[in-house]
Design a protein around this motif. Structure first.
Motif, mmCIF file in Angstrom:
data_model
loop_
_atom_site.group_PDB
_atom_site.id
_atom_site.type_symbol
_atom_site.label_atom_id
_atom_site.label_comp_id
_atom_site.label_asym_id
_atom_site.label_seq_id
_atom_site.Cartn_x
_atom_site.Cartn_y
_atom_site.Cartn_z
ATOM 1 N N GLY A 131 44.046 70.012 -0.733
ATOM 2 C CA GLY A 131 43.385 70.282 -2.000
ATOM 3 C C GLY A 131 42.982 71.735 -2.085
ATOM 4 N N GLY A 132 42.323 72.073 -3.174
ATOM 5 C CA GLY A 132 41.888 73.443 -3.367
ATOM 6 C C GLY A 132 40.603 73.738 -2.619
ATOM 7 N N PRO A 133 40.122 74.958 -2.710
ATOM 8 C CA PRO A 133 38.887 75.340 -2.019
ATOM 9 C C PRO A 133 37.681 74.606 -2.581
ATOM 10 C CG PRO A 133 39.548 77.066 -3.541
ATOM 11 C CD PRO A 133 40.679 76.073 -3.498
ATOM 12 N N ASP A 134 36.737 74.263 -1.706
ATOM 13 C CA ASP A 134 35.500 73.629 -2.157
ATOM 14 C C ASP A 134 34.271 74.317 -1.566
ATOM 15 O OD1 ASP A 134 35.715 72.751 0.454
ATOM 16 O OD2 ASP A 134 35.981 70.643 -0.051
ATOM 17 N N LEU A 135 34.462 75.504 -1.022
ATOM 18 C CA LEU A 135 33.356 76.294 -0.483
ATOM 19 C C LEU A 135 33.694 77.769 -0.678
ATOM 20 C CD1 LEU A 135 31.376 75.811 2.783
ATOM 21 C CD2 LEU A 135 32.525 78.003 2.389
ATOM 22 N N GLY A 136 32.720 78.526 -1.143
ATOM 23 C CA GLY A 136 32.956 79.942 -1.380
ATOM 24 C C GLY A 136 31.760 80.798 -1.021
ATOM 25 N N ALA A 184 36.305 77.257 -6.295
ATOM 26 C CA ALA A 184 35.646 76.579 -5.176
ATOM 27 C C ALA A 184 34.388 75.835 -5.599
ATOM 28 C CB ALA A 184 35.303 77.586 -4.078
ATOM 29 N N ILE A 185 33.780 76.209 -6.722
ATOM 30 C CA ILE A 185 32.494 75.618 -7.084
ATOM 31 C C ILE A 185 32.603 74.520 -8.135
ATOM 32 C CG2 ILE A 185 31.226 77.700 -6.456
ATOM 33 C CD1 ILE A 185 30.933 78.293 -9.478
ATOM 34 N N VAL A 186 33.813 74.268 -8.649
ATOM 35 C CA VAL A 186 33.965 73.216 -9.657
ATOM 36 C C VAL A 186 34.556 71.967 -9.002
ATOM 37 C CG1 VAL A 186 34.233 74.815 -11.575
ATOM 38 C CG2 VAL A 186 36.269 74.038 -10.333
ATOM 39 N N PRO A 187 34.342 70.795 -9.609
ATOM 40 C CA PRO A 187 34.918 69.570 -9.057
ATOM 41 C C PRO A 187 36.444 69.629 -8.982
ATOM 42 C CG PRO A 187 33.231 69.054 -10.677
ATOM 43 C CD PRO A 187 33.478 70.525 -10.769
ATOM 44 N N GLU A 188 37.004 68.893 -8.052
ATOM 45 C CA GLU A 188 38.452 68.859 -7.860
ATOM 46 C C GLU A 188 39.154 68.554 -9.169
ATOM 47 O OE1 GLU A 188 41.552 69.458 -5.204
ATOM 48 O OE2 GLU A 188 39.491 69.211 -4.530
ATOM 49 N N GLY A 189 40.125 69.387 -9.526
ATOM 50 C CA GLY A 189 40.918 69.162 -10.729
ATOM 51 C C GLY A 189 40.348 69.758 -11.996
ATOM 52 N N MET A 190 39.140 70.306 -11.946
ATOM 53 C CA MET A 190 38.529 70.890 -13.144
ATOM 54 C C MET A 190 38.917 72.368 -13.253
ATOM 55 S SD MET A 190 34.500 71.133 -14.246
ATOM 56 C CE MET A 190 34.384 69.381 -14.569
ATOM 57 N N ASP A 191 39.120 72.826 -14.476
ATOM 58 C CA ASP A 191 39.447 74.227 -14.700
ATOM 59 C C ASP A 191 38.254 75.126 -14.360
ATOM 60 O OD1 ASP A 191 41.961 73.560 -15.614
ATOM 61 O OD2 ASP A 191 41.367 73.539 -17.734
ATOM 62 N N ARG A 192 38.577 76.325 -13.959
ATOM 63 C CA ARG A 192 37.533 77.307 -13.665
ATOM 64 C C ARG A 192 36.760 77.660 -14.934
ATOM 65 N NH1 ARG A 192 39.933 82.390 -10.776
ATOM 66 N NH2 ARG A 192 40.940 82.604 -12.783
ATOM 67 N N ARG A 193 35.482 77.977 -14.756
ATOM 68 C CA ARG A 193 34.643 78.392 -15.876
ATOM 69 C C ARG A 193 34.103 79.780 -15.558
ATOM 70 N NH1 ARG A 193 31.180 72.828 -17.150
ATOM 71 N NH2 ARG A 193 32.989 71.524 -17.622
ATOM 72 N N MET A 194 34.600 80.764 -16.287
ATOM 73 C CA MET A 194 34.283 82.155 -15.977
ATOM 74 C C MET A 194 34.057 82.953 -17.257
ATOM 75 S SD MET A 194 37.365 82.673 -13.239
ATOM 76 C CE MET A 194 36.973 84.413 -12.995
ATOM 77 N N GLY A 198 28.911 72.941 -14.849
ATOM 78 C CA GLY A 198 27.828 72.134 -15.420
ATOM 79 C C GLY A 198 27.317 71.253 -14.314
ATOM 80 N N LEU A 199 26.291 70.653 -14.511
ATOM 81 C CA LEU A 199 25.721 69.971 -15.662
ATOM 82 C C LEU A 199 24.229 70.240 -15.652
ATOM 83 C CD1 LEU A 199 25.640 67.278 -17.637
ATOM 84 C CD2 LEU A 199 25.376 66.115 -15.472
ATOM 85 N N ALA A 200 23.648 70.516 -16.774
ATOM 86 C CA ALA A 200 22.199 70.667 -16.862
ATOM 87 C C ALA A 200 21.665 69.723 -17.929
ATOM 88 C CB ALA A 200 21.841 72.109 -17.218
ATOM 89 N N LEU A 201 20.604 69.017 -17.610
ATOM 90 C CA LEU A 201 19.971 68.074 -18.540
ATOM 91 C C LEU A 201 18.623 68.652 -18.946
ATOM 92 C CD1 LEU A 201 20.789 64.786 -16.597
ATOM 93 C CD2 LEU A 201 22.127 65.893 -18.395
#
Length: 222
Positions: free
Chosen positions: A32-37, A152-162, A182-185
């Motif tokens: 999978g892709g990176p999950d730590l940065g 690295a900071i988004v869930p697997e399969g989600m597009d980057r948000r920049m 996201g997510l903020a409530l």
């Protein structure tokens, strides 16, 4: 503060901002892709952070909050997939270990490193795998400095948000770039996300503390 500012049509990487380096790796199971940065500033810099107002605070928030209030930051380590939340004393121990490993790998003061985690709550981090990923991400940051931190900071399969942009303060141009998930409530004061912004603007450290803007700032010449 800025006399002019405009967003880029195509967002720049965080490492495109002068003085900052990024590195990524994977600790999760399987391919999978990176999950730590990691993000690291090459020189002394000032910075601060804005945290959740909720009384229930995950281990990374408890560890990072007092460090951010000091106003001097050199690096940050963040992961997705595991929030290190509702993990008790072991979670605090793991968050502190992540900071210590990142500080050692990036060769920066430990007290100037923040940690952030988002993802599944109530699950302990697989620290053996996390430690290996931290070593790899830090090595990448020091060697080429251009890891895909936003992925690295988004869930697997989600597009980057920049987002990124440029502006002018007085006669001095500056650049800024950010990555988020996201997510903020707002109604509950809870969040399962974060945003990181870096800039090469010269901003007084006191201004950051007073406004509590979530900025990492290259403070050479301040």
């Amino acid at each position: 503060m800025a006399e002019s500012f405009s967003l880029d049509s195509s967002p720049a990487e965080l490492a495109d901002i002068g003085g900052f380096r990024t590195g990524v790796a994977r600790f999760g199971p399987g391919p999978g892709g990176p999950d730590l940065g990691v993000i690291c500033c090459e020189s002394d810099c000032c910075g601060t952070a804005l945290f959740t107002k909720n009384s229930t605070r995950a281990a990374p928030v408890q560890v990072s909050r007092p460090r951010a209030l000091a106003g001097r930051l050199r690096a940050l380590i963040a992961n997705s997939g595991n929030a290190n939340c509702f993990t008790g004393d072991k979670g605090l121990e793991d968050a502190r270990e992540m900071v210590a490993l990142a500080a050692k790998g990036l060769r920066v003061p430990e007290e100037q490193v923040l940690v952030a985690s988002a993802g599944v709550a109530g699950m302990p981090l697989p620290m053996k795998d996390v430690a290996s990923a931290i070593d790899a991400a830090c090595a990448m940051a020091l060697e080429n400095g251009r890891g895909d931190f936003a992925s690295a900071i988004v869930p697997e399969g989600m597009d980057r948000r920049m987002a990124s942009g440029s502006g002018v303060i007085g006669d001095t141009p500056f650049r800024m770039a950010g990555a988020t998930r996201g997510l903020a409530l707002a109604d509950t004061g809870m969040a399962n996300g974060f945003a990181f912004i870096v800039t090469d603007a010269a901003i007084e450290p006191g201004f950051l503390i007073e406004t509590r803007n979530p900025l990492g700032v290259d403070s050479k010449g301040v």
